[in-house]
Motif scaffolding. Structure first.
Motif, short mmCIF file in Angstrom:
data_model
loop_
_atom_site.label_atom_id
_atom_site.label_comp_id
_atom_site.label_asym_id
_atom_site.label_seq_id
_atom_site.Cartn_x
_atom_site.Cartn_y
_atom_site.Cartn_z
N LYS A 83 35.99 -21.28 51.01
CA LYS A 83 35.60 -20.44 49.88
C LYS A 83 36.70 -20.31 48.84
O LYS A 83 36.44 -19.90 47.70
CB LYS A 83 35.16 -19.06 50.36
CG LYS A 83 33.88 -19.09 51.18
CD LYS A 83 33.49 -17.73 51.68
CE LYS A 83 32.99 -16.84 50.56
NZ LYS A 83 32.41 -15.58 51.08
N GLY A 84 37.93 -20.65 49.21
CA GLY A 84 39.04 -20.53 48.28
C GLY A 84 40.17 -19.71 48.86
O GLY A 84 40.01 -18.98 49.84
N LEU A 85 41.36 -19.82 48.25
CA LEU A 85 42.49 -19.01 48.67
C LEU A 85 42.14 -17.54 48.50
O LEU A 85 41.73 -17.12 47.40
CB LEU A 85 43.73 -19.34 47.84
CG LEU A 85 44.36 -20.72 48.05
CD1 LEU A 85 45.53 -20.90 47.09
CD2 LEU A 85 44.83 -20.90 49.49
N PRO A 86 42.26 -16.73 49.54
CA PRO A 86 41.81 -15.33 49.46
C PRO A 86 42.33 -14.54 48.26
O PRO A 86 41.55 -13.83 47.62
CB PRO A 86 42.28 -14.75 50.80
CG PRO A 86 42.25 -15.91 51.73
CD PRO A 86 42.70 -17.09 50.91
N PRO A 87 43.63 -14.63 47.91
CA PRO A 87 44.06 -13.84 46.75
C PRO A 87 43.41 -14.28 45.45
O PRO A 87 43.15 -13.46 44.58
CB PRO A 87 45.58 -14.05 46.72
CG PRO A 87 45.84 -15.26 47.56
CD PRO A 87 44.76 -15.31 48.57
N LEU A 88 43.11 -15.59 45.32
CA LEU A 88 42.42 -16.07 44.13
C LEU A 88 40.97 -15.61 44.13
O LEU A 88 40.45 -15.16 43.09
CB LEU A 88 42.50 -17.59 44.05
CG LEU A 88 41.79 -18.24 42.84
CD1 LEU A 88 42.37 -17.73 41.53
CD2 LEU A 88 41.87 -19.76 42.91
N VAL A 89 40.31 -15.70 45.28
CA VAL A 89 38.92 -15.23 45.38
C VAL A 89 38.84 -13.75 45.02
O VAL A 89 37.94 -13.31 44.28
CB VAL A 89 38.36 -15.48 46.79
CG1 VAL A 89 37.01 -14.78 46.98
CG2 VAL A 89 38.22 -16.98 47.06
N ASN A 90 39.79 -12.97 45.52
CA ASN A 90 39.80 -11.53 45.22
C ASN A 90 39.99 -11.28 43.73
O ASN A 90 39.34 -10.40 43.14
CB ASN A 90 40.89 -10.83 46.02
CG ASN A 90 40.61 -10.81 47.51
OD1 ASN A 90 39.47 -10.98 47.94
ND2 ASN A 90 41.65 -10.62 48.31
N MET A 91 40.89 -12.04 43.12
CA MET A 91 41.15 -11.86 41.70
C MET A 91 39.94 -12.24 40.85
O MET A 91 39.59 -11.55 39.88
CB MET A 91 42.37 -12.69 41.29
CG MET A 91 42.78 -12.52 39.84
SD MET A 91 44.34 -13.35 39.47
CE MET A 91 45.50 -12.27 40.32
N LEU A 92 39.27 -13.34 41.23
CA LEU A 92 38.10 -13.78 40.47
C LEU A 92 36.93 -12.81 40.66
O LEU A 92 36.15 -12.57 39.73
CB LEU A 92 37.69 -15.19 40.89
CG LEU A 92 38.72 -16.28 40.60
CD1 LEU A 92 38.22 -17.63 41.08
CD2 LEU A 92 39.06 -16.33 39.12
N THR A 93 36.81 -12.25 41.85
CA THR A 93 35.78 -11.24 42.08
C THR A 93 36.04 -10.02 41.21
O THR A 93 35.11 -9.45 40.62
CB THR A 93 35.75 -10.83 43.57
OG1 THR A 93 35.48 -11.99 44.36
CG2 THR A 93 34.67 -9.80 43.83
N GLU A 94 37.30 -9.63 41.11
CA GLU A 94 37.67 -8.51 40.24
C GLU A 94 37.33 -8.82 38.78
O GLU A 94 36.82 -7.96 38.05
CB GLU A 94 39.17 -8.21 40.38
CG GLU A 94 39.65 -7.04 39.53
CD GLU A 94 41.16 -6.84 39.61
OE1 GLU A 94 41.68 -6.00 38.84
OE2 GLU A 94 41.82 -7.51 40.42
#
Length: 428
Positions: A83-94
């Motif tokens: 699904k992607g690097l977790p910190p990047l996924v979190n940032m994009l979700t934000e």
């Protein structure tokens, strides 16, 4: 919503990859929790001691340097979660929550809660989602004219794609109702019905038209999608390249049902060569995309993801939005230059609409067909455009249109290009 009806038999057969999922849990624990106690002798992960790259340094155009230290570089160079690097996924979700405020985000008990996956460019996500939802000879509703890359995906999947005409304000809801007129909304509930299940469109800075949907049209289209139980594939790489503010709200922002799959891209804002995009939509549909990725690309480039994350982390959301605004202003200036030059050289020889965003202007030449004129005569004169037939469902039919891109040409180059085109048209 019952999502199974939208999925192909092939997609439904895909099963979770045990090795990918187990490795992902270990990797995410290492990345997010920084837990050094985990010992894995399971996954076939290369020993990072063999990687010749130790650190990476990025120099931004403002002179600032962003460093990927040894740990970040090691993570970037190793396998990672699909699904992607977790910190990047979190940032994009934000980012999605800040810009679109999706109604299904953390909606308890909703059948299609919001999910997000980083893809190898939005095109890869688009291709895989189409393949998950379109059976051979399914009827698919496609904005027309449309992005040639989408036609390259759809045509091998089905010979029964249905064009839905667009105009200066994007896809026309009246054309959508006309395309759906052979069916009634009740057909969507009838097993075995051949009613279309998917609507594809580009809502902003349309490729090739440069058109953008108005909010009123979006609301009307969403209501039609509700009536006929359609999934809307919102392909929106030019969202941040709208030339007026505020941004026209997205389909994702009004998606109370969980029937929108949205495709975003960093190609137009950060780098096309990084090959990074992301897909946002209902979890039951994005799970199918994830399973397809598990057995194909595995995940988007780790190095690209880490580099993007570090840049976005440095900027913050406000910095990213400022960069997007600066980028849109550049293209707006180029659009205005292009329109002025076309008025100078093509007045009386062609007509065109004013792009509301993006990189393209859609030009109707006063000829029956532009194909030979553009592919032979214009090329001989040293200028390239794209003939309109490339963006049509039936590319064999004559088309008087051409697509001109103003994104990467100087004002002087555009002046020369349209002068040469005018000379060809005047020659007859």
């Amino acid at each position: 919503m019952a999502y199974t009806r939208f999925l192909t038999e092939r997609s439904l057969k895909r099963k979770d990859n045990y090795m990918r999922r187990m490795s992902e849990k270990v990797l995410n624990a290492s990345i997010v929790q920084e837990n050094p106690s985990i010992i894995t002798m399971a996954g076939g992960m290369p020993n990072p001691q063999t990687f010749p790259i130790q650190e990476v340094s990025l120099k931004l155009k403002n002179g600032k340097r962003i460093d990927l230290d040894e740990k970040a570089t090691r993570i970037a160079l190793q396998y990672s979660g699909t699904k992607g690097l977790p910190p990047l996924v979190n940032m994009l979700t934000e980012l999605q929550c800040r810009i679109h405020n999706p109604p299904t985000y953390k909606a308890e008990g909703h059948p299609g809660p919001l999910d997000l996956i980083v893809t190898s460019g939005s095109q890869d996500g688009l291709c895989k989602v189409f393949e998950s939802m379109v059976n051979p000879d399914d009827k698919v509703l496609v904005e027309h004219p449309t992005y040639s890359g989408t036609l390259a995906i759809v045509k091998p999947l089905t010979s029964k794609a249905i064009p839905v005409e667009s105009d200066i304000d994007g896809l026309n809801p009246a054309s959508l109702r006309q395309a759906l007129s052979p069916w009634s909304p009740s057909d969507a509930k009838r097993p075995g019905s051949d009613i279309p299940k998917v609507l594809y469109l580009v809502p902003n800075g349309g490729n090739p038209t440069g058109a953008g949907l108005t909010l009123d049209r979006k609301k009307e289209i969403y209501k039609i999608a509700q009536d006929y139980n359609l999934i809307i594939m919102e392909d929106d790489p030019y969202f941040y390249l709208q030339f007026t503010k505020p941004y026209v709200p997205s389909f994702l922002s009004m998606d109370t049902d969980g029937r929108v799959v949205r495709f975003d891209s960093f190609s137009k804002l950060v780098s096309s060569g990084m090959r990074l995009g992301f897909v946002t939509g209902p979890k039951p549909l994005l799970e199918r995309l994830e399973l397809h990725m598990q057995c194909s690309v595995m995940h988007a480039s780790g190095l690209s993801q880490m580099a993007l994350y570090k840049v976005l982390e440095d900027w913050g959301i406000e910095g990213f939005l400022k960069h997007a605004e600066t980028t849109a202003e550049l293209y707006k200036t180029k659009r205005d230059q292009c329109l002025a030059i076309m008025e100078k050289h093509l007045k009386g020889l062609a007509e065109w609409t004013i792009p509301s965003g993006g990189m393209f202007v859609w030009v109707k030449l006063h000829v029956e067909d532009s194909h030979k004129l553009i592919t032979v005569r214009a090329r001989e004169k040293g200028v390239l455009f794209v003939p309109g037939s490339v963006f049509m469902m039936d590319s064999s039919k004559p088309s008087p249109y051409i697509r001109a891109s103003y994104s990467n040409c100087t004002e002087e180059q555009m002046d020369t290009a349209f002068q040469r085109l005018a000379e060809i048209l005047q020659e007859g």
